[in-house]
Design an enzyme around this catalytic site. Structure first.
Site, PDB file in Angstrom:
ATOM      1  N   LYS A 217       0.850  -1.189   0.000  1.00 16.78           N
ATOM      2  CA  LYS A 217       0.000   0.000   0.000  1.00 16.78           C
ATOM      3  C   LYS A 217       0.884   1.237   0.000  1.00 16.78           C
ATOM      4  CE  LYS A 217      -3.922   1.714   2.826  1.00 16.78           C
ATOM      5  NZ  LYS A 217      -4.775   1.315   3.968  1.00 16.78           N
ATOM      6  N   SER A 289      -9.360   1.235   2.954  1.00 15.45           N
ATOM      7  CA  SER A 289      -8.481   2.010   2.082  1.00 15.45           C
ATOM      8  C   SER A 289      -7.380   1.170   1.451  1.00 15.45           C
ATOM      9  CB  SER A 289      -7.858   3.161   2.869  1.00 15.45           C
ATOM     10  OG  SER A 289      -7.017   2.677   3.895  1.00 15.45           O
ATOM     11  N   SER A 313      -9.758  -1.045   7.150  1.00 20.14           N
ATOM     12  CA  SER A 313      -9.150  -0.930   5.827  1.00 20.14           C
ATOM     13  C   SER A 313      -8.417  -2.173   5.346  1.00 20.14           C
ATOM     14  CB  SER A 313      -8.182   0.260   5.801  1.00 20.14           C
ATOM     15  OG  SER A 313      -8.896   1.466   5.912  1.00 20.14           O
TER      16      SER A 313
END
Length: 600
Positions: A217, A289, A313
């Protein structure tokens, strides 16, 4: 000459009182006061903008308190002397910058006094070697779990360079559809892969992640490679040092192939390059996310990925994209070099295609780092052959009947019973757990104070009411007193969860049950989300509040998509979570199916 208390406070108030007496200076101390006279609040000069009784009457609406007319009159006459000076750190004249890595002085410790972490030994026993031959098709190699990839690489049936080129080709082919990679690190990856092959050929095999391509990420720093947070103001940001988890995966010999997308500043699934899409249903977002790790792992574009979670997330994109997400106990994995959203909540964890893969990665990235004051020593006790019979599995009967639970959730509970676990009905008080989010909003607004006050946050693509720009601005008006009370409530909730876990070894919960998402993120308990079956949906799903001007796509014929369940474990007991999850995965037999559009 010794200072009087008044002189001492005047000279050192900022450092000792945290700003509560910054308005006192030597020039303001009355020389006709008797020696030993104590200082008094509200005796400095007026600072800040004028306020009136109307100011306070209006402000009462924001914090939901009531003052009498005399109360407001007294506040009007005193605010600029007593309270406005407390903002000097931010508004000046003596401004103090707070550097990004600087953590708050207080920190959350998920282990309550008198408790011990569940794992009392460090043990990691992999599943036995699989003699399955190397497939002939690249796509079959790409979707293989890390447990299998590592065996092929170790036995030199497969080179890291070939595997890396397979994933790079898939990233370049499918990223335009998914928008899951912000930066594809082709040259860097091939260099790492060639080094891995040379080391393995020379007999220096580092372990099960050696030569395996991965993605992270894009809030985890990578030296010399952009780390953008998915946000417009940071799209040209290039860090000089690797994050702690990157250093550990480099040491394990893993090969970084991509920086994966995230919703801007770690919210939902829209970033400056667009929306990351779900490989199973391209009409909807991948959820956030950790949207990029979810989509890329599900579509076979990386061997494994690293995501992060503050309030769901890892769990949410793992659910929607049909992969395994392991959110570790708070403090197990260091966040040094990762973007801070919320100091007392942020967690980094693996996102993989199978349960054992997640434990393999967790084993490599665990342990304290001096750059993260919340990181602690921990042990991981995992045995892939461990029996689960006799373990107590807690569940909430009412939750299993109501939405968002599905037949998949209920079937998972039945499967656990068939595996010999003992079902235990549990309950928790009907408290306003959502009140804890005051801490999230306040810490998030503090982490991005400069971005908000400079209005750079206005550059973010999403400017809707439930996006960060509005929430960061509104958080300025949250009550500091209520922040402390929320923190106290947090401990009360942690005590309640300790009671629940005195009765069970793991909890099985519907993955997106709001109460448990909130509770366990704030208490720091680990979670494991894994694919447990499939459901049909007649409308695309979204993380965002409904927008009548942009209705979601509907489907005349329902679409079949994966559905996951979530196991919650005792603090620092990811080994038991892994054992139960692995037993479920083997029994359910649904993990190997691939997203149809990405299977070849």
């Amino acid at each position: 000459m010794p200072q009087s208390r008044r002189q001492f406070l005047a000279a050192t108030s900022l450092s000792l009182l945290g700003g509560m007496a910054t308005y006192l200076t030597h020039a303001q101390v009355s020389t006709d006061m008797p020696p030993g006279s104590p200082s008094a609040f509200g005796t400095g000069p007026d600072v800040g903008p004028e306020v009136t009784t109307t100011t306070f009457a209006e402000a009462e609406k924001l914090v939901q308190v009531s003052m009498t007319a005399p109360d407001r009159a007294m506040a009007e006459g005193n605010w600029r002397k007593s309270m406005a000076p407390l903002y000097e750190r931010r508004v000046g004249p003596r401004k103090v910058a707070l550097e990004s890595p600087l953590a708050p002085a207080t920190k959350w410790n998920p282990i309550l006094p008198g408790e011990k972490p569940a794992a009392q030994r460090d043990r990691f026993i992999r599943s036995s070697a699989d003699s399955r031959p190397l497939p002939g098709r690249d796509e079959d190699i790409a979707f293989a779990p890390v447990t299998q990839l590592s065996r092929w690489i170790e036995s030199r049936q497969l080179t890291s360079e070939r595997l890396t080129r397979i994933y790079l080709a898939r990233l370049e082919r499918f990223n335009p559809q998914l928008r899951c990679a912000i930066t594809i690190t082709r040259d860097h990856a091939l260099q790492q892969a060639k080094q891995a092959d040379a080391e393995i050929a020379a007999g220096h095999y580092r372990g099960p992640l050696h030569g395996v391509p991965w993605g992270t990420k894009d809030l985890v720093d990578t030296a010399g490679i952009p780390t953008t947070y998915g946000a417009e103001p940071f799209r040209n940001r290039v860090p000089k040092e690797d994050a702690a988890v990157v250093r550990r995966l480099n040491d394990a010999g893993a090969v970084l192939v991509a920086k994966l997308s995230l919703g801007a500043l770690a919210l939902n699934d829209i970033w400056f390059g667009g929306q990351t899409m779900n490989p199973w249903l391209l009409e909807e977002g991948a959820s956030g996310s950790s949207a990029g790790p979810g989509a890329a792992t599900a579509a076979g574009l990386v061997g494994f990925s690293i995501g992060s979670e503050t309030g769901g997330s890892i769990i949410s994109p793992s659910m929607r994209c049909g992969i395994t997400g392991l959110r570790p106990t708070y403090g197990r994995v260091p966040r040094t070099g990762a973007m801070t959203l919320c100091w007392s909540l942020d967690k980094l964890g693996p996102m993989t295609r199978t349960v054992e893969d997640a434990l393999l990665v967790l084993h490599a990235i665990s342990g304290p780092d001096p750059g993260d004051v919340a990181s602690v020593p921990s042990q991981l006790d995992f045995d892939s052959a461990a029996a689960v019979a006799g373990l107590r599995v807690g569940y909430f009967p009412a939750w299993m009947k109501d939405k968002p639970a599905t037949d998949v959730d209920r079937h998972a509970l039945q499967v656990l019973q068939q595996l010999g676990t003992v079902p235990v009905e549990v309950s928790i008080p009907d408290w306003p757990y959502g009140s804890l989010s005051l801490i999230l909003f306040a810490e998030g607004a503090a982490a991005f104070e400069e971005l908000t006050l400079s209005h750079e946050v206005d550059q973010l693509k999403m400017q809707v009411p439930d996006a960060w720009p509005n929430l960061f601005r509104q958080a300025r008006f949250l009550s500091a007193v209520d922040f402390v009370q929320a923190d106290r409530f947090r401990r009360k909730v942690a005590i309640e969860m300790a009671r629940v876990f005195s009765q069970v070894d793991v909890l099985l919960v519907p993955s997106l049950r709001d109460e448990m998402l909130t509770i366990t993120n704030f208490t720091g308990h680990p979670s494991l989300t894994l694919r447990a079956g499939f459901v049909e949906v007649s409308r695309a799903r979204t993380d965002w509040a409904p927008d009548p001007n942009h209705p979601l796509p509907t489907f005349p014929t329902p679409r079949r998509v994966p559905h996951g369940v979530t196991l919650i474990g005792r603090l620092f007991d990811e080994g038991t979570l892994g054992s139960v999850g692995l037993a479920m995965e083997r029994s359910l037999g649904v993990v190997s199916e691939r997203p149809p559009g990405f299977a070849t």
